[in-house]
Design a protein around this motif. Sequence first.
Motif, short mmCIF file in Angstrom:
data_model
loop_
_atom_site.label_atom_id
_atom_site.label_comp_id
_atom_site.label_asym_id
_atom_site.label_seq_id
_atom_site.Cartn_x
_atom_site.Cartn_y
_atom_site.Cartn_z
N ALA A 1 -47.78 61.53 -19.52
CA ALA A 1 -47.28 62.87 -19.26
C ALA A 1 -45.94 63.11 -19.96
N GLY A 2 -45.42 62.06 -20.60
CA GLY A 2 -44.13 62.20 -21.29
C GLY A 2 -42.96 62.25 -20.35
N LEU A 3 -43.17 61.80 -19.11
CA LEU A 3 -42.07 61.79 -18.15
C LEU A 3 -41.18 60.61 -18.42
N ALA A 4 -39.92 60.85 -18.45
CA ALA A 4 -38.97 59.75 -18.63
C ALA A 4 -38.20 59.59 -17.34
N SER A 5 -38.62 58.65 -16.57
CA SER A 5 -37.91 58.35 -15.34
C SER A 5 -38.01 56.86 -15.11
N SER A 6 -37.19 56.37 -14.23
CA SER A 6 -37.18 54.93 -14.03
C SER A 6 -38.45 54.49 -13.34
N TRP A 7 -38.85 53.29 -13.59
CA TRP A 7 -40.05 52.69 -13.03
C TRP A 7 -39.60 51.55 -12.14
N HIS A 8 -39.50 51.82 -10.88
CA HIS A 8 -39.09 50.79 -9.92
C HIS A 8 -40.31 50.30 -9.19
N SER A 9 -40.42 48.99 -9.09
CA SER A 9 -41.56 48.41 -8.38
C SER A 9 -41.10 47.64 -7.21
N ALA B 1 -33.16 49.51 -23.92
CA ALA B 1 -34.20 48.91 -24.76
C ALA B 1 -35.57 49.52 -24.48
N ARG B 2 -35.64 50.46 -23.57
CA ARG B 2 -36.91 51.06 -23.18
C ARG B 2 -36.88 52.54 -23.57
N PRO B 3 -37.30 52.89 -24.77
CA PRO B 3 -37.20 54.27 -25.24
C PRO B 3 -38.04 55.25 -24.43
N ASP B 4 -39.07 54.78 -23.74
CA ASP B 4 -39.91 55.68 -22.95
C ASP B 4 -39.37 55.89 -21.54
N ARG B 5 -38.21 55.37 -21.27
CA ARG B 5 -37.66 55.41 -19.93
C ARG B 5 -36.21 55.87 -19.94
N SER B 6 -35.87 56.55 -18.90
CA SER B 6 -34.46 56.73 -18.59
C SER B 6 -34.32 56.12 -17.22
N GLY B 7 -33.14 55.94 -16.77
CA GLY B 7 -32.97 55.35 -15.45
C GLY B 7 -31.53 55.02 -15.21
N HIS B 8 -31.33 54.29 -14.21
CA HIS B 8 -29.99 53.91 -13.82
C HIS B 8 -29.58 52.65 -14.57
N ALA B 9 -29.01 52.85 -15.73
CA ALA B 9 -28.58 51.72 -16.55
C ALA B 9 -27.40 51.02 -15.88
#
Length: 194
Positions: A186-194, A70-78
């Motif tokens: 920057a157009g980076l698509a990576s996961s955002w872990h906080s 559901a987060r088009p600006d992100r890729s990550g560990h679904a």
Amino acid sequence: MNVLLAQLPALLGVLVGTLGTILATSLADRGRWRRGQRVRWDERRLEAYVELSRAVKEIHAVSTRMLVAARPDRSGHAIEREEGLARLAEADVRNTLAWENVLLLGDAATVEAGRGWREAVWRIERMAHDPNGQDDHGTRLVDLKGRADRARDAFYQAARTGLGVPGGSVAQSDWLAARHEHRVGAGLASSWHS
């Protein structure tokens, strides 16, 4: 009688000295006991806060991983929905048990901050349960994550203050928001872990 009267000051001195020693020892023992109790309760409070932090953070992480699609600006560990729901159910049990310890042992400010953090993460979890629906106010996931991060900062600050932990602020929410903005910009698509 004169001998007794002559020794009376010495006897009174010994009696006063003995009573003073007993009183000083009693006060020192009482002080040590109080310090020991305070340390014991602080250790238990710390354990309760750590348990709650782990449980809430697990719910936050699993929910976020369920929402990768559901987060088009992100890729990550679904994570697959069924696995995510099962993990959320388990984490919710740990969250509930940890919360009871915080209610029992925590100070009022930390309990209030913990309640705010749990509520903020619950909104993300709610979105994960129904990714196609709307959250309470149509808020985007990024905004919900920002709220959760700020609430976590408030919980950690309250817990650290209540435990007397020195060292200043350890807030992460501003840093995480700036990191997210930089990656999006920057157009980076990576996961955002906080």
